[in-house]
Design an enzyme around this catalytic site. Structure first.
Site, PDB file in Angstrom:
ATOM      1  N   LYS A  81       0.833  -1.215   0.000  1.00 40.62           N
ATOM      2  CA  LYS A  81       0.000   0.000   0.000  1.00 40.62           C
ATOM      3  C   LYS A  81       0.866   1.263   0.000  1.00 40.62           C
ATOM      4  O   LYS A  81       0.606   2.204  -0.758  1.00 40.62           O
ATOM      5  CB  LYS A  81      -0.947  -0.015   1.208  1.00 40.62           C
ATOM      6  CG  LYS A  81      -1.975  -1.141   1.156  1.00 40.62           C
ATOM      7  CD  LYS A  81      -2.946  -1.099   2.314  1.00 40.62           C
ATOM      8  CE  LYS A  81      -2.351  -1.633   3.595  1.00 40.62           C
ATOM      9  NZ  LYS A  81      -2.060  -3.080   3.551  1.00 40.62           N
ATOM     10  N   THR A  82       1.892   1.296   0.840  1.00 39.54           N
ATOM     11  CA  THR A  82       2.792   2.446   0.861  1.00 39.54           C
ATOM     12  C   THR A  82       3.561   2.548  -0.451  1.00 39.54           C
ATOM     13  O   THR A  82       3.748   3.642  -1.000  1.00 39.54           O
ATOM     14  CB  THR A  82       3.786   2.336   2.032  1.00 39.54           C
ATOM     15  OG1 THR A  82       3.067   2.168   3.253  1.00 39.54           O
ATOM     16  CG2 THR A  82       4.651   3.576   2.131  1.00 39.54           C
ATOM     17  N   ASP A 126      -0.884   6.335   6.766  1.00 43.07           N
ATOM     18  CA  ASP A 126      -0.965   4.902   7.034  1.00 43.07           C
ATOM     19  C   ASP A 126      -1.824   4.665   8.281  1.00 43.07           C
ATOM     20  O   ASP A 126      -1.961   5.544   9.131  1.00 43.07           O
ATOM     21  CB  ASP A 126       0.434   4.339   7.245  1.00 43.07           C
ATOM     22  CG  ASP A 126       0.492   2.837   7.057  1.00 43.07           C
ATOM     23  OD1 ASP A 126      -0.510   2.255   6.589  1.00 43.07           O
ATOM     24  OD2 ASP A 126       1.532   2.235   7.372  1.00 43.07           O
ATOM     25  N   THR A 175      -5.540  -1.626   7.209  1.00 39.80           N
ATOM     26  CA  THR A 175      -5.771  -3.072   7.216  1.00 39.80           C
ATOM     27  C   THR A 175      -7.196  -3.377   7.663  1.00 39.80           C
ATOM     28  O   THR A 175      -7.617  -4.536   7.621  1.00 39.80           O
ATOM     29  CB  THR A 175      -4.783  -3.763   8.179  1.00 39.80           C
ATOM     30  OG1 THR A 175      -4.911  -3.186   9.481  1.00 39.80           O
ATOM     31  CG2 THR A 175      -3.346  -3.583   7.694  1.00 39.80           C
ATOM     32  N   ARG A 234       6.291  -8.277   1.359  1.00 45.26           N
ATOM     33  CA  ARG A 234       7.179  -7.835   2.443  1.00 45.26           C
ATOM     34  C   ARG A 234       7.870  -9.031   3.092  1.00 45.26           C
ATOM     35  O   ARG A 234       9.062  -8.979   3.396  1.00 45.26           O
ATOM     36  CB  ARG A 234       6.389  -7.046   3.490  1.00 45.26           C
ATOM     37  CG  ARG A 234       7.259  -6.533   4.634  1.00 45.26           C
ATOM     38  CD  ARG A 234       6.418  -5.832   5.679  1.00 45.26           C
ATOM     39  NE  ARG A 234       5.791  -4.635   5.141  1.00 45.26           N
ATOM     40  CZ  ARG A 234       4.766  -4.007   5.712  1.00 45.26           C
ATOM     41  NH1 ARG A 234       4.240  -4.489   6.830  1.00 45.26           N
ATOM     42  NH2 ARG A 234       4.266  -2.927   5.174  1.00 45.26           N
TER      43      ARG A 234
END
Length: 353
Positions: A81-82, A126, A175, A234
């Site tokens: 997402k980032t 975030d 999330t 990740r």
């Protein structure tokens, strides 16, 4: 509406060139994770439907010479997402300011960031579901009308001033999209869910990361790491680095299937990508609570883990993999979860008698 100060002293300085409060943002640095972030859509692997949609959105914004609509990206942690926010900023040729909701505790935190923005810039928040009520209310007019409504003074001397803001784009990441309030969620023009990655996509991620880090890896080695990466880039990137350490110290420096599997076995990451915490969670429900259902708070207390850690880190993949079930009465281990641990299900045990 934001109350900047009790005495209005900060409001009197609105005309000054420097912002009232320096925004507390998290800038990109040279850490491992940031060094391997893709900077364009071609190097961003996975999320094909999202990328195609965004390409059209970005091109339309460029043709109209307007700021992008506000965007909300949601899904399990570690899916990019980032990273996608950074790619959007790079493709649009604008700066991006990155922060997180827990860092915006006071009204002046969010006000300072908003007032420092320039036209077309992107503000990335975030964990946006963790915004407090005051910060959220400040964002409403900022997102909708590109203004800040601020109150200065006290009681009878109080007055409201409206400060214009440059047209910017807010990108929120969460999330837990369900925990966003309806007024905030409705102000996002574009909402997308990021999906777990396939093994083939993760293999490409692993190979790309290995190339950037100058690590030798073959196709089978990349796939062996991808299989145990829980569908999450990740995690795949982290495992590449860990396996590379083993390859250099214990093997010939090249990651193949055998090296990957042996290294990950030593790290206690099984063929489903489960680690000790995941297996302990499933075993606890089976051994102590007859397979469930059992409440999340009870599980967290028994494992000495934070509820948020279990909900955000462990559960998404266990649910996706079909090893855990979420019911109105609590969590249950699925038959597949029993089989993965090598334990007979209650029905199979009953048939033995």
């Amino acid at each position: 509406m934001a109350i900047i100060s009790d005495d209005g002293s900060e409001a009197k300085r609105l005309g000054k060139k420097n912002p009232i409060v320096k925004p507390e943002t998290i800038e990109y640095d040279n850490t491992f994770e940031n060094s391997i972030r893709p900077k364009d859509f071609d190097s961003y692997i996975g999320q094909s439907a999202l990328k195609e949609s965004l390409k059209i959105t970005l091109e339309a914004a460029r043709l109209r010479n307007k700021a992008l609509d506000h965007m909300l990206f949601y899904g399990p942690p570690g899916l990019g997402k980032t990273t996608i926010a950074g790619v959007i900023a790079a493709q649009m040729g604008v700066d991006i300011k990155i922060t997180s909701a827990p860092a915006l505790e006071r009204p002046r935190d969010i006000i300072g960031i908003l007032m420092s923005l320039k036209g077309g810039e992107i503000l990335f928040i975030d964990e946006i579901h963790r915004l407090n009520k005051v910060a959220e209310e400040i964002l409403y007019p900022a997102m909708e009308d590109f203004t800040l409504d601020m109150t200065t003074g006290k009681s009878q001397t109080a007055k409201t001033i409206r400060v214009p803001l440059p047209k910017f784009t807010l990108i929120g990441a969460t999330t837990k999209a369900g925990e966003l309030s309806s007024p905030l969620r409705d102000r996002f023009g574009i909402i997308h869910r990021l999906e777990f990655y396939t093994v083939d996509e993760l293999s490409e991620v692993v190979k790309r990361t290995a190339k950037i880090l100058d690590i030798k890896i073959n196709e089978e080695g990349a796939k062996a790491i991808a299989v145990r990466s829980r569908g999450t880039p990740r995690i795949a990137n982290r495992l590449v680095k860990r396996v590379a350490d083993f390859a250099i110290v214990k093997f010939n420096g090249i990651i193949d299937k055998q090296v990957a599997n042996e290294s990950l076995d030593i790290l206690k990451i099984d063929e489903f990508g489960l680690d000790n915490t995941d297996r302990a969670l499933l075993s606890l429900i089976i051994d102590k609570y007859d397979g469930g259902p059992v409440g999340i708070e009870t599980i967290a207390a028994a494992l000495s883990e934070d509820v948020r850690t279990i909900e955000d880190v462990c559960e998404p993949y266990l649910l996706q993999a079909g090893l855990l079930q979420r019911t109105p009465r609590g969590r249950k281990v699925s038959p597949e979860g029993y089989r993965h641990l090598g334990i007979k299900t209650p029905s199979e045990q009953t048939r033995l008698f």
